[in-house]
Enzyme design. Sequence first.
Site, PDB file in Angstrom:
ATOM      1  N   GLU A 131      -5.106   4.356   5.716  1.00 17.08           N
ATOM      2  CA  GLU A 131      -4.760   4.042   4.322  1.00 17.08           C
ATOM      3  C   GLU A 131      -5.006   5.235   3.393  1.00 17.08           C
ATOM      4  OE1 GLU A 131      -5.863   0.154   2.537  1.00 17.08           O
ATOM      5  OE2 GLU A 131      -6.551   1.352   0.842  1.00 17.08           O
ATOM      6  N   ARG A 158       0.804  -1.236   0.000  1.00 19.93           N
ATOM      7  CA  ARG A 158       0.000   0.000   0.000  1.00 19.93           C
ATOM      8  C   ARG A 158       0.832   1.280   0.000  1.00 19.93           C
ATOM      9  NH1 ARG A 158      -2.068  -3.169  -1.326  1.00 19.93           N
ATOM     10  NH2 ARG A 158      -4.010  -4.222  -0.824  1.00 19.93           N
ATOM     11  N   SER A 160     -10.912   0.500   2.645  1.00 21.62           N
ATOM     12  CA  SER A 160     -10.329   0.235   3.967  1.00 21.62           C
ATOM     13  C   SER A 160      -9.786   1.535   4.550  1.00 21.62           C
ATOM     14  CB  SER A 160      -9.172  -0.764   3.854  1.00 21.62           C
ATOM     15  OG  SER A 160      -9.648  -1.962   3.308  1.00 21.62           O
TER      16      SER A 160
HETATM   17  C1  LIG Z   1     -15.363   1.060  -1.976  1.00 23.29           C
HETATM   18  C2  LIG Z   1     -13.859   1.160  -2.099  1.00 23.29           C
HETATM   19  C3  LIG Z   1     -13.081   0.014  -2.220  1.00 23.29           C
HETATM   20  C4  LIG Z   1     -11.682   0.104  -2.335  1.00 23.29           C
HETATM   21  N1  LIG Z   1     -10.965  -1.043  -2.463  1.00 23.29           N
HETATM   22  C5  LIG Z   1      -9.621  -0.987  -2.587  1.00 23.29           C
HETATM   23  C6  LIG Z   1      -8.855  -2.187  -2.725  1.00 23.29           C
HETATM   24  O1  LIG Z   1      -9.372  -3.285  -2.762  1.00 23.29           O
HETATM   25  N2  LIG Z   1      -7.517  -2.066  -2.815  1.00 23.29           N
HETATM   26  C7  LIG Z   1      -6.880  -0.858  -2.812  1.00 23.29           C
HETATM   27  O2  LIG Z   1      -5.655  -0.828  -2.904  1.00 23.29           O
HETATM   28  N3  LIG Z   1      -7.582   0.290  -2.699  1.00 23.29           N
HETATM   29  C8  LIG Z   1      -8.930   0.254  -2.582  1.00 23.29           C
HETATM   30  N4  LIG Z   1      -9.655   1.414  -2.458  1.00 23.29           N
HETATM   31  C9  LIG Z   1      -8.954   2.702  -2.420  1.00 23.29           C
HETATM   32  C10 LIG Z   1      -8.914   3.449  -3.783  1.00 23.29           C
HETATM   33  O3  LIG Z   1      -9.947   3.032  -4.614  1.00 23.29           O
HETATM   34  C11 LIG Z   1      -7.593   3.279  -4.508  1.00 23.29           C
HETATM   35  O4  LIG Z   1      -6.524   3.731  -3.720  1.00 23.29           O
HETATM   36  C12 LIG Z   1      -7.584   4.038  -5.849  1.00 23.29           C
HETATM   37  O5  LIG Z   1      -6.433   3.699  -6.582  1.00 23.29           O
HETATM   38  C13 LIG Z   1      -7.640   5.548  -5.687  1.00 23.29           C
HETATM   39  O6  LIG Z   1      -7.863   6.096  -6.966  1.00 23.29           O
HETATM   40  P1  LIG Z   1      -8.501   7.518  -7.182  1.00 23.29           P
HETATM   41  O7  LIG Z   1      -8.370   7.829  -8.652  1.00 23.29           O
HETATM   42  O8  LIG Z   1      -9.839   7.586  -6.630  1.00 23.29           O
HETATM   43  O9  LIG Z   1      -7.466   8.430  -6.366  1.00 23.29           O
HETATM   44  P2  LIG Z   1      -7.818   9.712  -5.469  1.00 23.29           P
HETATM   45  O10 LIG Z   1      -8.562   9.284  -4.280  1.00 23.29           O
HETATM   46  O11 LIG Z   1      -8.407  10.777  -6.305  1.00 23.29           O
HETATM   47  O12 LIG Z   1      -6.339  10.155  -5.037  1.00 23.29           O
HETATM   48  C14 LIG Z   1      -5.601   9.374  -4.128  1.00 23.29           C
HETATM   49  C15 LIG Z   1      -4.185   9.961  -4.017  1.00 23.29           C
HETATM   50  O13 LIG Z   1      -3.518   9.801  -5.259  1.00 23.29           O
HETATM   51  C16 LIG Z   1      -3.147  11.074  -5.789  1.00 23.29           C
HETATM   52  N5  LIG Z   1      -3.329  10.978  -7.243  1.00 23.29           N
HETATM   53  C17 LIG Z   1      -4.441  10.606  -7.896  1.00 23.29           C
HETATM   54  N6  LIG Z   1      -4.212  10.595  -9.217  1.00 23.29           N
HETATM   55  C18 LIG Z   1      -2.918  10.982  -9.385  1.00 23.29           C
HETATM   56  C19 LIG Z   1      -2.082  11.166 -10.528  1.00 23.29           C
HETATM   57  N7  LIG Z   1      -2.515  10.953 -11.782  1.00 23.29           N
HETATM   58  N8  LIG Z   1      -0.809  11.574 -10.308  1.00 23.29           N
HETATM   59  C20 LIG Z   1      -0.330  11.807  -9.064  1.00 23.29           C
HETATM   60  N9  LIG Z   1      -1.082  11.647  -7.958  1.00 23.29           N
HETATM   61  C21 LIG Z   1      -2.366  11.230  -8.122  1.00 23.29           C
HETATM   62  C22 LIG Z   1      -4.068  12.084  -5.124  1.00 23.29           C
HETATM   63  O14 LIG Z   1      -3.500  13.375  -5.102  1.00 23.29           O
HETATM   64  C23 LIG Z   1      -4.185  11.475  -3.747  1.00 23.29           C
HETATM   65  O15 LIG Z   1      -3.027  11.784  -3.007  1.00 23.29           O
HETATM   66  C24 LIG Z   1     -11.053   1.361  -2.327  1.00 23.29           C
HETATM   67  C25 LIG Z   1     -11.833   2.529  -2.210  1.00 23.29           C
HETATM   68  C26 LIG Z   1     -13.225   2.430  -2.084  1.00 23.29           C
HETATM   69  C27 LIG Z   1     -14.042   3.663  -1.988  1.00 23.29           C
END
Ligand SMILES: Cc1cc2nc3c(=O)[nH]c(=O)nc-3n(C[C@H](O)[C@H](O)[C@H](O)COP(=O)(O)OP(=O)(O)OC[C@H]3O[C@@H](n4cnc5c(N)ncnc54)[C@H](O)[C@@H]3O)c2cc1C
Length: 353
Positions: free
Chosen positions: A345, A161, A240
């Site tokens: 997380e 992670r 999580s």
């Molecule tokens: C219902 C649910 C289930 C989930 N299950 C999992 C799971 O099974 N496993 C897991 O690992 N995670 C899980 N997650 C967490 C999440 O979905 C992941 O971490 C996902 O990759 C985040 O993507 P996002 O585009 O929404 O990022 P955001 O939430 O928009 O951003 C997260 C971070 O990444 C940065 N960021 C985003 N895009 C970029 C970019 N292009 N360049 C640089 N920085 C960037 C942001 O600034 C921030 O710091 C879950 C979340 C939810 C809501």
Amino acid sequence: MRPPSHTLADHTTVRLGGPARDFIRADTEEDLIAAVRDADDAGEPVLILGGGSNLVVADAGFDGTVIQVATNGVSACGHPGLVTVAAGEDWDAAVAWTVAGGLAGLECLSGIPGLAGATPIQNVGAYGQEVSQTITSVRAYDRVTGKTGIIPNEACGFAYRTSVFKRDDERRHVVLAVTFTLAVQALSMPVAYAELAAALGVQIGDQVASTTARSAVLELRRRKGMVIDPGDPDTRSVGSFFVNPVLDAAGMAAVEAAARARCGEGTRVPRFDAGDGLFKVPAAWLIERAGFGQGYGLGDGARISSKHTLALVNPGSASTAGLIALARHIRDGVRDAFGVSLAPEPVLVGVTL
Ligand SMILES: Cc1cc2nc3c(=O)[nH]c(=O)nc-3n(C[C@H](O)[C@H](O)[C@H](O)COP(=O)(O)OP(=O)(O)OC[C@H]3O[C@@H](n4cnc5c(N)ncnc54)[C@H](O)[C@@H]3O)c2cc1C
């Protein structure tokens, strides 16, 4: 087209977060780089926004420029199995595309919300797969040098992670695209997670059709509220909230002793081998045994999901302050019960735990 809302609650899956002072949607890589460069030149704080599924933003919002990544494109070119996904692509759609195209390696990461560009940030993983296993390289804009470059897997510092991208407090890199090397086969990679193997009726190490693995993962995730469903308040979360603690042998022994004292002599703390003599302990087990069951809340809206102990949800009336107060309460309770300090997380913006 309507201008995007500046209220971050409209852009986060937990539906929390106040206004951004400025909000820019970047539909092309050029726009994305220009928006980041302009803000950096002006000394403006920047928050890169993907799908908002791993973000907890303060009720006061973000006093700077939020730049939403909305680039797109998935291409399979060059070497068979080599797939490049633009940062703004919906992650699950990209996974579905690879599975349908007879490519294996991402099938167990089905149903994870958010965009492809965020997957390297915390090395997303589920059901025995992590993106670090298949990422070949990340193309990124470097906010320090002002240049765009390719970062090979070995330089991404992937671990459980986390990655260099997440550890870097200055958020130096803006991910533009991610390249994966996938196996050209209709069969999944060997199943590596006991719960998934049981759901599929196979043994660890067996292979099934990738499409079958994807369906099984989606079904398991739905049951836990881990697939976004606008009609299900248990999915209004960041997934999580805490990472599973990784303990050495001495830490493990201390938790076992605390667990026996608390829950009875025969208690065995579940653990996964994390290599190098380390053990990963399910945070959900610790939270439940510390007395925080599914549905638990402090009465101000935020509560533990009724489907998964590790997810803190906003059923509709919560605030970020309330969610963080609940998270602190749970973290402190687990520390008092087992001596383990749970770490969050999600990325916390304008708030601390
Ligand atoms: C219902 C649910 C289930 C989930 N299950 C999992 C799971 O099974 N496993 C897991 O690992 N995670 C899980 N997650 C967490 C999440 O979905 C992941 O971490 C996902 O990759 C985040 O993507 P996002 O585009 O929404 O990022 P955001 O939430 O928009 O951003 C997260 C971070 O990444 C940065 N960021 C985003 N895009 C970029 C970019 N292009 N360049 C640089 N920085 C960037 C942001 O600034 C921030 O710091 C879950 C979340 C939810 C809501």
